[in-house]
Design an enzyme around this catalytic site. Structure first.
Site, PDB file in Angstrom:
ATOM      1  N   ASP A 138       0.857  -1.189   0.000  1.00 42.54           N
ATOM      2  CA  ASP A 138       0.000   0.000   0.000  1.00 42.54           C
ATOM      3  C   ASP A 138       0.896   1.243   0.000  1.00 42.54           C
ATOM      4  OD1 ASP A 138      -2.992   0.843   0.432  1.00 42.54           O
ATOM      5  OD2 ASP A 138      -1.809   2.151   1.727  1.00 42.54           O
ATOM      6  N   GLU A 140       2.136   5.117  -0.354  1.00 41.36           N
ATOM      7  CA  GLU A 140       1.667   6.485  -0.164  1.00 41.36           C
ATOM      8  C   GLU A 140       2.470   7.352  -1.121  1.00 41.36           C
ATOM      9  OE1 GLU A 140      -0.937   7.198   1.574  1.00 41.36           O
ATOM     10  OE2 GLU A 140      -1.095   5.169   2.408  1.00 41.36           O
ATOM     11  N   HIS A 297      -4.265   5.880   6.321  1.00 45.85           N
ATOM     12  CA  HIS A 297      -3.424   6.416   5.257  1.00 45.85           C
ATOM     13  C   HIS A 297      -1.947   6.480   5.622  1.00 45.85           C
ATOM     14  CE1 HIS A 297      -7.212   7.041   3.418  1.00 45.85           C
ATOM     15  NE2 HIS A 297      -7.590   7.893   4.353  1.00 45.85           N
ATOM     16  N   ASP A 302      -1.950   0.850   6.874  1.00 48.75           N
ATOM     17  CA  ASP A 302      -2.926   0.410   5.871  1.00 48.75           C
ATOM     18  C   ASP A 302      -2.602  -1.000   5.380  1.00 48.75           C
ATOM     19  OD1 ASP A 302      -4.422   2.684   6.003  1.00 48.75           O
ATOM     20  OD2 ASP A 302      -3.791   3.507   4.076  1.00 48.75           O
TER      21      ASP A 302
END
Length: 415
Positions: A138, A140, A297, A302
């Site tokens: 995941d 960012e 987030h 996450d």
């Protein structure tokens, strides 16, 4: 009193028995499991009992299928309290919405019934998980609320990965690094509020090419790059691989990595396995009776929560398969508006299974499969011809339902 009388009547109607764990309760346990069994076809469509024509074929000619076709609907008559009671007696998880509890109970009891009837071999491909490991990623990335997300050049600023063992049903290792952006080296206030990543965390972090090299060395050290290792990436949506990684490789002048060319989109797997509409991570957790752990987030948090969803589905009987792939132009030209994610339909996946030998390895494995993984069924029926890619390849930061924390911090107003 009337409600109690109604519940009692319903219980007796389906002949609900106390499911003990001792030897003295063994006979009753088998009888109760018989009453609550369900059918499972090759694609995991439980609630579709075989019709008369199917029952006459060789596949469904065994008497157990005729019995299961009648018993299939009985479990649907149980209320939540009754479902939880049975799950508790079987030492199974009792969290989740009613549909989750039904699926969990059907998966366990249905496979027990097939095993008792000698039809276990026919479901062997379901008990053999397609993959030994899920690599839950995941990313960012940089973002700006004032920029058009369709053309904005996102740069990865956090690279987390959770390594999930499907046999153990748990996270066994993880990789994590912050990444220093080069096109937009200064993070926007919006980006920091969204991700929790501060400027000092990326100022002295390695650049993406360095982090990618570290990550691939981490994979190699654990034998995850071997052709004999059955591993696939698992993400929450299409944008991690189809937008962030694809765009970052273009920015860094790097070829797209082979390990990320196809993956499991957990949103599609979740809605197909549990027959629900597509949900964001928060909704999936809530549907399973789980709460988000950590900071929303944060890539690291996450990825852990996405892994928790995947593990829960595994234990509830899902055999997650790759359902999306990257489609890169042969000329290598990058177009930020161009969709590069395609669905992997069932026909395509049959070819992938054969090429990568994703089924049938347990016959050569002396170790018995994890009890929680018995009876796993294929999770997806997506077909390119019928299901065009409808998910945007970037997060919609205006989606209040998916980003409620932005409303709470006054970064975004709820409309």
């Amino acid at each position: 009193m009337e409600e109690a009388r109604k519940t009692s009547c319903q219980l007796s109607e389906v002949d609900v028995l106390n499911l003990g764990s001792g030897e003295a309760q063994h006979e009753n346990t088998n009888q109760s499991e018989t009453k609550l069994a369900s059918t499972v076809d090759e694609e995991g469509n439980e609630d579709s009992a075989p019709d008369a024509e199917e029952l006459s074929t060789s596949k469904y000619s065994h008497p157990v299928y005729r019995e299961l076709s009648i018993l299939n609907g009985k479990i649907n008559k149980l209320n939540v309290a009754q479902l939880k009671s049975h799950l508790r007696e079987l030492n199974l998880e009792t969290s989740g919405k009613k549909s989750v509890l039904q699926k969990r109970l059907k998966s366990h009891i249905g496979q027990q019934k097939l095993k008792e009837s000698g039809k276990e071999d026919e479901t062997a491909s379901h008990r053999n998980l397609y993959y030994d490991y899920y690599l839950v990623i995941d990313f960012e990335a940089t973002c700006d609320e004032h920029q058009n997300p369709a053309t904005y050049r996102h740069e990865i600023i956090e690279f987390p990965a959770q390594l999930v063992s499907t046999k153990r049903g748990q996270i066994i290792n993880h990789f994590h690094s912050f990444v220093r952006p080069v096109i937009n080296p200064r993070l926007t206030e919006f980006c920091t509020n969204l991700t929790g990543i501060t400027q000092d965390k990326v100022n002295f972090a390695p650049t993406f090419p360095e982090v990618l090299k570290q990550f691939e060395a981490w994979l190699e050290e654990r034998g995850l790059t071997s052709s004999e290792t059955r591993m696939t990436v698992l993400t929450d949506g299409s944008w991690d691989m189809g937008r962030f990684l694809y765009q970052q490789c273009s920015i860094s002048g790097l070829p797209y990595p082979s390990w990320g060319k196809q993956w499991i989109n957990i949103r599609k797997s979740f809605c197909n396995f549990l027959k629900t509409k597509k949900m964001c991570l928060r909704d999936m957790l809530n549907h399973l009776g789980m709460k988000f752990q950590g900071q929303p987030h944060s890539g690291l948090d996450d990825s852990k929560n996405i892994a928790r969803v995947a593990i829960r589905l595994l234990k509830d009987g899902a055999n997650l398969r790759v359902n999306e792939r990257i489609n890169i132009r042969k000329d290598g030209i990058y177009n930020p508006r161009e969709r590069v994610v395609n669905n992997i339909n069932r026909h395509n996946f049959e070819g992938i299974k054969k090429k990568h030998r994703l089924v049938g390895n347990d016959k050569n494995d002396n170790s018995s499969p994890d009890q929680s993984n018995l009876g796993n069924v294929s999770d997806s029926e997506y077909d390119d011809s019928k299901h065009e890619e409808s998910e945007p390849l970037w997060p919609d930061i205006g989606n209040v339902k998916e980003f409620p924390d932005l409303v709470k911090t006054n970064v975004m107003k709820e409309t």
